[in-house]
Scaffold this active site. Structure first.
Site: not given
Length: 258
Positions: A235, A201
């Site tokens: 993110c 991720e």
């Protein structure tokens, strides 16, 4: 800091804990979820203080973005774990084994807990490599994981790049990384030596597509909140905006009026 022999011992200990078969039972997984919930609930003030020390974030922000969110996720996993592990006559599901989770610095509690919940729900043993960039929360989680969770199936490792490299010299059954593309490449190369499956991720560029029929004032206010929340260290924080040229001036002027 963990030496190579210590990390190997941790992996061997977790492998024995997994081989004991205790994590195959849903009741044991629910017990671990309850222990995670009490870890969060009993220590919310200490966790908020540690996050403030590491990230300079106000306590209410940490409770909103990480602590309470982690607690809700934990209780949800406790309630629904039977549905996460269905038994069907033609499908036989097995856990991977011993999972290595490499934690990031930007949400050092939320992303540890959410990853841990998924690994436990699937019946795995877990080694968590805590971030060296958040020493307060890492020290506190080292204490609390040892206090609340079964060391036969959940362990933590502290340290920086050398310790992470030593962990990656050992064969794991699954690796989960949340971090940068640069670190993701290094982890993928190390995992390839053992054909270890990896979930990455990674941070990246997040575009925002803005429709010209939206309310520009509301849209820009929401975008600015997301961009600067957690000092922009998310993110999915927006990096750039794509908008019709005919709507561009109106959109750019909107935040100056709010």
């Amino acid at each position: 800091m963990a030496s190579h022999s210590i990390t190997a011992q941790i992996r061997e200990s977790l492998q024995k804990g997994f081989a004991s078969g205790k994590s195959k039972f849903v009741a044991y997984r629910k017990y671990l979820f309850l222990r995670v919930a009490y870890l969060l609930k009993d220590n919310d003030a200490r966790l908020a203080k540690a996050l403030s020390s590491d990230l300079g974030r106000p306590s209410h922000g940490s409770k909103f973005m990480e602590i309470n969110t982690s607690l809700v996720g934990t209780l949800g996993a406790y309630k629904h774990v039977e549905h996460l592990t269905p038994m069907r006559p033609v499908v036989h599901k097995e856990a991977n084994g011993v999972v290595l989770i490499i934690a990031p610095f930007n949400y050092p509690l939320l992303l540890i807990i959410s990853s841990l919940l998924g690994a436990i729900a699937a019946g795995n043993a877990v080694c968590i490599k805590l971030s060296e960039q958040t020493p307060a929360i890492s020290a506190l989680m080292t204490e609390l994981v040892g206090k609340y969770l079964d060391p036969a199936v959940v362990r933590v490792v502290n340290g920086a790049i050398p310790e992470t490299a030593r962990l990656l010299d050992i064969q794991w059954d699954y690796i989960l990384l949340m971090g940068s593309g640069r670190v993701g490449k290094a982890v993928s190369q190390a995992a390839a030596k053992f054909m270890t499956p990896v979930t990455l991720e990674l941070g990246g560029k997040s575009p925002v597509f803005v429709d010209s029929t939206c309310d520009p004032s509301t849209t820009t206010r929401r975008l600015l909140w997301e961009k600067f929340s957690n000092a922009g260290q998310t993110c999915t924080a927006p990096d750039y905006v794509l908008v019709l040229r005919s709507f561009q001036d109106k959109f750019v002027e909107a935040p100056l009026k709010t």
